[in-house]
Write a protein that holds these residues in place. Structure first.
Motif, short mmCIF file in Angstrom:
data_model
loop_
_atom_site.label_atom_id
_atom_site.label_comp_id
_atom_site.label_asym_id
_atom_site.label_seq_id
_atom_site.Cartn_x
_atom_site.Cartn_y
_atom_site.Cartn_z
N PRO A 75 0.89 -1.25 -0.08
CA PRO A 75 0.13 -0.02 -0.06
C PRO A 75 0.99 1.20 0.03
CG PRO A 75 -0.58 -1.55 1.53
CD PRO A 75 0.82 -2.03 1.37
N ILE A 76 0.23 2.29 -0.51
CA ILE A 76 0.98 3.60 -0.55
C ILE A 76 1.02 3.98 0.86
CG2 ILE A 76 0.93 6.05 -1.38
CD1 ILE A 76 1.71 4.22 -3.72
N GLY A 77 2.29 4.75 0.99
CA GLY A 77 2.56 5.06 2.66
C GLY A 77 3.13 3.85 3.32
N ARG A 78 3.17 2.75 2.90
CA ARG A 78 3.88 1.42 3.87
C ARG A 78 4.54 0.83 2.76
NH1 ARG A 78 -1.09 -1.39 6.68
NH2 ARG A 78 -2.08 -0.92 4.57
N GLN A 130 0.02 14.59 -3.90
CA GLN A 130 -0.65 14.17 -5.37
C GLN A 130 -1.37 12.51 -5.21
OE1 GLN A 130 3.20 14.91 -7.20
NE2 GLN A 130 2.21 16.50 -8.42
N MET A 131 -0.55 11.75 -4.28
CA MET A 131 -1.02 10.43 -4.31
C MET A 131 -2.51 10.44 -3.63
SD MET A 131 2.23 8.11 -3.89
CE MET A 131 3.38 9.12 -3.12
N ARG A 132 -2.36 11.04 -2.40
CA ARG A 132 -3.62 11.48 -1.68
C ARG A 132 -4.95 11.80 -2.71
NH1 ARG A 132 -3.73 15.97 1.76
NH2 ARG A 132 -3.98 17.06 -0.37
N ALA A 134 -4.97 11.67 -5.78
CA ALA A 134 -5.38 10.82 -6.99
C ALA A 134 -6.23 9.48 -6.26
CB ALA A 134 -4.06 10.08 -7.47
N VAL A 135 -6.08 9.03 -5.17
CA VAL A 135 -6.97 7.94 -4.31
C VAL A 135 -8.35 8.72 -4.08
CG1 VAL A 135 -6.39 8.25 -2.20
CG2 VAL A 135 -7.01 6.15 -2.92
N LYS A 136 -8.32 9.84 -3.85
CA LYS A 136 -9.49 10.46 -3.53
C LYS A 136 -10.54 10.44 -4.83
CE LYS A 136 -9.00 13.63 0.45
NZ LYS A 136 -8.92 14.98 0.78
N GLU A 137 -9.97 10.91 -5.85
CA GLU A 137 -10.41 10.84 -7.28
C GLU A 137 -10.88 9.58 -7.87
OE1 GLU A 137 -9.03 11.80 -11.71
OE2 GLU A 137 -8.23 13.37 -10.21
N ARG A 138 -9.91 8.59 -7.82
CA ARG A 138 -10.20 7.30 -8.35
C ARG A 138 -10.93 6.43 -7.39
NH1 ARG A 138 -4.39 5.17 -9.67
NH2 ARG A 138 -5.52 3.22 -9.64
N ILE A 139 -11.37 6.86 -6.24
CA ILE A 139 -12.40 5.96 -5.47
C ILE A 139 -13.45 6.06 -6.05
CG2 ILE A 139 -13.06 7.57 -3.63
CD1 ILE A 139 -12.21 4.86 -1.90
N GLY A 140 -14.07 6.99 -6.80
CA GLY A 140 -15.32 7.14 -7.27
C GLY A 140 -15.54 6.49 -8.71
N ASN A 141 -14.29 5.71 -9.30
CA ASN A 141 -14.41 4.93 -10.37
C ASN A 141 -15.44 3.43 -10.24
OD1 ASN A 141 -12.90 6.91 -11.76
ND2 ASN A 141 -11.02 5.72 -11.36
N THR A 142 -15.90 3.14 -11.59
CA THR A 142 -16.30 1.84 -11.63
C THR A 142 -15.20 0.93 -11.50
OG1 THR A 142 -16.04 1.69 -13.95
CG2 THR A 142 -18.26 2.59 -12.91
N PRO A 143 -15.50 -0.22 -11.09
CA PRO A 143 -14.55 -1.33 -10.81
C PRO A 143 -13.86 -1.73 -12.14
CG PRO A 143 -16.41 -1.85 -9.90
CD PRO A 143 -16.89 -0.93 -10.29
N GLU A 144 -14.64 -1.41 -13.36
CA GLU A 144 -14.09 -1.71 -14.64
C GLU A 144 -13.33 -0.50 -15.22
OE1 GLU A 144 -17.87 -3.66 -14.03
OE2 GLU A 144 -17.50 -1.57 -14.05
N ARG A 145 -13.32 0.73 -14.96
CA ARG A 145 -12.87 1.80 -15.07
C ARG A 145 -11.30 1.89 -14.30
NH1 ARG A 145 -9.80 5.21 -17.85
NH2 ARG A 145 -9.69 7.50 -17.14
N GLU A 146 -11.68 1.44 -12.98
CA GLU A 146 -10.39 1.39 -12.11
C GLU A 146 -9.18 0.37 -12.72
OE1 GLU A 146 -7.79 2.76 -9.35
OE2 GLU A 146 -9.52 3.73 -10.35
N ARG A 147 -9.82 -0.92 -13.12
CA ARG A 147 -9.09 -1.95 -13.43
C ARG A 147 -8.24 -1.45 -14.61
NH1 ARG A 147 -12.22 -5.79 -13.05
NH2 ARG A 147 -13.29 -5.59 -14.93
#
Length: 170
Positions: A75-78, A130-132, A134-147
């Motif tokens: 995970p990012i940050g670890r 920037q990473m934070r 990005a995750v905030k933006e991408r968490i709203g994606n559909t699973p297909e888009r995120e894949r």
């Protein structure tokens, strides 16, 4: 045998015995299918040929192959303890405030809950903020888009790692 015009690091990679070459590729990307596709196409005349083969192999990965590749990323940050590659790639989080690190942990958990895998981003050169974002933006994606975004991010990470592999001094 490789030609003398092949960069030395790439020539070394081309000349590796198959188990050693597989291990080097598996270190770059945890997908067995990806590594096997790259192995099968050796020798490479140029680093660009290797990157092109990597991109093509990444595009062909199944959902299971992608999951295997993602499992190799902390995970990012670890970053993985004792793993210089992981630490180097996540350098943008190293100096982050405790507040930002806590926020990333929370976001990582929410992302993982939604998508079933770690948030994956090509972290090289990115700040913690920037990473934070990005995750905030991408968490709203559909699973297909995120894949598909994950596939693209993995491709970027693989190119960086392959460049390091073929540009290393002996």
């Amino acid at each position: 045998m490789t030609s003398t015009s092949t960069p030395p690091g790439l020539a070394r990679f081309n000349d590796l015995e198959e188990p050693a070459a597989f291990a080097a590729l598996h270190e770059a990307c945890a997908s067995t299918a990806w590594a096997k596709r790259l192995l099968a196409a050796r020798p490479y005349a140029s680093a660009e040929d290797l990157y092109t083969a990597s991109d093509a192999a990444m595009a062909e990965l199944s959902a299971e192959d992608l999951a295997e590749a993602m499992a190799g990323h902390p995970p990012i940050g670890r970053p993985k303890p004792g793993d210089p590659t992981s630490a180097r790639e996540q350098r943008g989080m190293a100096g982050a405030s405790g507040e930002l690190k806590a926020e990333m942990l929370e976001l990582n958990l929410a992302y993982q809950e939604k998508f079933g895998h770690v948030f994956l981003i090509c972290a090289t050169g990115r700040t913690g903020e920037q990473m934070r974002d990005a995750v905030k933006e991408r968490i709203g994606n559909t699973p297909e888009r995120e894949r598909e975004i994950v596939r693209s991010e993995l491709g970027k990470i693989n190119r960086i790692r392959l460049a390091r592999l073929v540009e290393e001094d002996a």
